[in-house]
Design a protein around this motif. Structure first.
Motif, PDB file in Angstrom:
ATOM      1  N   UNK A 113      -4.795   0.453  -4.549  1.00 24.83           N
ATOM      2  CA  UNK A 113      -3.699  -0.381  -4.056  1.00 24.83           C
ATOM      3  C   UNK A 113      -2.788  -0.720  -5.225  1.00 24.83           C
ATOM      4  N   UNK A 114      -1.528  -0.317  -5.109  1.00 25.68           N
ATOM      5  CA  UNK A 114      -0.545  -0.496  -6.177  1.00 25.68           C
ATOM      6  C   UNK A 114       0.806  -0.751  -5.519  1.00 25.68           C
ATOM      7  N   UNK A 115       1.665  -1.502  -6.182  1.00 20.74           N
ATOM      8  CA  UNK A 115       2.903  -1.895  -5.509  1.00 20.74           C
ATOM      9  C   UNK A 115       3.813  -0.706  -5.221  1.00 20.74           C
ATOM     10  N   UNK A 116       4.089   0.104  -6.236  1.00 23.46           N
ATOM     11  CA  UNK A 116       5.053   1.190  -6.071  1.00 23.46           C
ATOM     12  C   UNK A 116       4.394   2.491  -5.650  1.00 23.46           C
ATOM     13  N   UNK A 133      -2.742   2.941  -1.149  1.00 27.76           N
ATOM     14  CA  UNK A 133      -2.037   1.936  -0.351  1.00 27.76           C
ATOM     15  C   UNK A 133      -0.995   1.291  -1.241  1.00 27.76           C
ATOM     16  N   UNK A 134       0.250   1.295  -0.781  1.00 23.20           N
ATOM     17  CA  UNK A 134       1.336   0.723  -1.581  1.00 23.20           C
ATOM     18  C   UNK A 134       2.266  -0.077  -0.675  1.00 23.20           C
ATOM     19  N   UNK A 135       3.282  -0.690  -1.262  1.00 24.97           N
ATOM     20  CA  UNK A 135       4.214  -1.539  -0.508  1.00 24.97           C
ATOM     21  C   UNK A 135       5.631  -1.113  -0.888  1.00 24.97           C
ATOM     22  N   UNK A 191       6.294  -2.055  10.302  1.00 25.45           N
ATOM     23  CA  UNK A 191       5.449  -2.882   9.448  1.00 25.45           C
ATOM     24  C   UNK A 191       4.603  -2.079   8.470  1.00 25.45           C
ATOM     25  N   UNK A 192       4.261  -0.855   8.863  1.00 24.95           N
ATOM     26  CA  UNK A 192       3.470   0.014   7.983  1.00 24.95           C
ATOM     27  C   UNK A 192       3.732   1.464   8.374  1.00 24.95           C
ATOM     28  N   UNK A 193       3.317   2.378   7.508  1.00 27.20           N
ATOM     29  CA  UNK A 193       3.396   3.809   7.836  1.00 27.20           C
ATOM     30  C   UNK A 193       2.237   4.526   7.164  1.00 27.20           C
ATOM     31  N   UNK A 194       1.833   5.648   7.772  1.00 24.34           N
ATOM     32  CA  UNK A 194       0.833   6.543   7.191  1.00 24.34           C
ATOM     33  C   UNK A 194       1.519   7.874   6.938  1.00 24.34           C
ATOM     34  N   UNK A 252      -3.019  10.057   3.578  1.00 23.74           N
ATOM     35  CA  UNK A 252      -3.533   9.650   2.273  1.00 23.74           C
ATOM     36  C   UNK A 252      -2.601   8.688   1.535  1.00 23.74           C
ATOM     37  N   UNK A 253      -1.457   8.384   2.132  1.00 21.19           N
ATOM     38  CA  UNK A 253      -0.497   7.466   1.520  1.00 21.19           C
ATOM     39  C   UNK A 253      -0.070   6.460   2.591  1.00 21.19           C
ATOM     40  N   UNK A 254      -0.401   5.196   2.376  1.00 22.39           N
ATOM     41  CA  UNK A 254      -0.108   4.141   3.350  1.00 22.39           C
ATOM     42  C   UNK A 254       0.840   3.134   2.716  1.00 22.39           C
TER      43      UNK A 254
END
Length: 490
Positions: free
Chosen positions: A343-346, A419-421, A428-431, A436-438
């Motif tokens: 889990x990382x921001x970018x 998982x990133x933001x 609200x979210x995407x896969x 493998x990238x959320x």
């Protein structure tokens, strides 16, 4: 049946732009450009849609193409200048603002932005000239013991002990945080009241000690069947939507871990309240409440997008923002959840050889601000792209990475997914990248204009992910960007 013309697509794009449907507008302008790539207006309009969707690098590229096609098109210079200031390229923006003002002397907004940009360039030059390499930190120089809580304060009392530090005459504030204090403080924040500066300083300093003890990549997992980990994305000063997460999903506790994945300040007008709430929970539950750093937990962003202005407006003090800034530089950069999710921001890196071990060993204290290159910058700024390989960033900072990059990183490090933001997602979210990238984004109706849902992710003991979406809730009539620099707040 008559096929739509380039102008038809442009007109449809204009309508979508007015309705804040920015991605749709970009697609429509792109169709117009595919039919006619010689019209500067199409590129300039797409530049505006990119600005609205925060793709500032793409906006600069489109505005530059519009200028190349029609050097007399003033609006393109203005949009390029706005995009450059958004990624803090103030000196680069000045010539474009000057062209705009020279050609449109009656444009008040353009003139105000030009003057503000000039002022920032001069201020930055002055600050650089007087910069002291070993300037003492605010955390080291604050004398909190002598501060008094105002007689007018009518909120909960914070229990603070002052502990003498070893081999020093200084006393460090030790906060005895309680759930009752947090609950009462949240109620206070909801009606527009603040904490005394003495309490604010003590909370931030205590949180800083905890952040400093954590590794660059924190590693957590749900240990028992009744344990839960909730991962939240950007909240961007949207305090009342943060409270909706806790209302809907349950408050933090020893058994209910929370991880906030950066960008909790800027843009929204309750960034101080969010930061203090998160820090208070960190103090109360140091082993089950976690915060990653985002690209907006940096000075360059805070000076433009509102957090510095908010601190000065609410607490009338330079030291409040400076102390928060020092706390941001101590935040971890990533979290490994259940040994399966990075889990990382970018996002990911320009080099395939970067591993989890490299991140574990990375000394995040060596550079307080991320700069324009290197591992820290990439962790805070990069974005995914659908095409394989790597490409230039649509933001103008960092890179973009494709599904093959994500796949190699996951395989090399034994991960299920990243998982990133960092980006709005309308649902609200995407896969992406074959799952493998959320991306998770937790600021619904972002900036009161995007109409997107918010989301968070629940992770249970077995490592399965449960995505939960939610809508924005009402808030007091204070607009986003209220405290932002004039360059962004117009």
């Amino acid at each position: 049946m008559t096929q739509p013309t380039a102008v038809d697509f442009k007109n449809q794009g204009n309508k979508a732009l007015l309705e804040s449907k920015y991605e749709e507008a970009i697609e429509l302008y792109t169709k117009a450009i595919n039919l006619d790539s010689t019209n500067a207006v199409f590129f300039a309009n797409r530049a505006q849609a990119h600005i609205k969707s925060e793709a500032y690098g793409s906006a600069i590229a489109d505005a530059s193409e519009a200028i190349k096609l029609d050097p007399s098109y003033t609006k393109a210079y203005y949009r390029r200048a706005v995009a450059k200031t958004a990624i803090v390229r103030y000196k680069d923006a000045l010539p474009d603002f000057k062209v705009t003002v020279d050609r449109a002397p009656n444009d008040k907004d353009a003139k105000a932005r030009y003057l503000e940009c000039q002022k920032i360039v001069r201020r930055l030059a002055f600050e650089k000239a007087i910069e002291v390499e070993d300037e003492p930190s605010v955390a080291e120089t604050l004398d909190i013991r002598s501060l008094k809580v105002e007689d007018s304060y009518d909120g909960p009392e914070l229990d603070i002990e002052f502990v003498k530090e070893a081999d020093s005459d200084k006393f460090f504030p030790k906060v005895n945080m309680t759930k009752e204090f947090i609950t009462q403080t949240i109620e206070r924040f909801k009606v527009g009241k603040l904490l005394p500066r003495k309490y604010l300083y003590a909370i931030v300093l205590q949180a800083m000690k905890l952040f400093q003890q954590e590794p660059t990549m924190v590693e957590i997992k749900a240990e028992m069947p009744d344990h839960l980990i909730t991962i939240c994305g950007d909240t961007h000063g949207q305090f009342f939507d943060l409270l909706e997460i806790f209302r809907k999903n349950g408050e933090p506790s020893e058994n209910h871990m929370y991880l906030f994945n950066g960008d909790f300040v800027d843009r929204g007008s309750w960034s101080c309240e969010i930061a203090l709430t998160l820090y208070a929970y960190k103090i109360l539950y140091p082993s089950s409440f976690f915060i990653n750093r985002g690209n907006h937990e940096t000075d360059s962003m805070n000076k433009v997008y509102g957090f510095e202005g908010e601190c000065k407006h609410k607490y009338v003090s330079e030291s409040v923002f400076k102390l928060f800034s020092e706390s941001f530089s101590l935040l971890p950069l990533a979290t490994l959840v259940s040994d399966q999710y990075f889990v990382v921001h970018g996002g990911l890196f320009s080099d395939d050889n970067v591993t989890l071990d490299d991140i574990r060993k990375f000394n995040r204290f060596s550079e307080k601000q991320p700069g324009m290159h290197g591992i820290m910058m990439e962790m805070l700024w990069t974005d995914p792209q659908p095409e394989p390989g790597r490409g230039p960033s649509k933001r103008g900072i960092g890179i973009q990475f494709g599904p093959d990059v994500t796949d190699r990183f996951c395989k090399a490090n034994g991960l299920k997914a990243v998982i990133r933001s960092h980006e709005v997602r309308m649902g609200g979210y995407s896969e992406e990248h074959d799952g493998k990238l959320i991306t998770v984004f937790s600021a619904p109706n972002y900036c009161d204009s995007q109409g997107n849902k918010g989301a968070y992710i629940n992770v249970r003991e077995d490592g399965e992910l449960n995505f939960v979406t939610f809508d924005a809730v009402p808030h007091p009539d204070i607009k986003p960007m209220r405290y932002a620099s004039q360059l962004m707040g117009m």
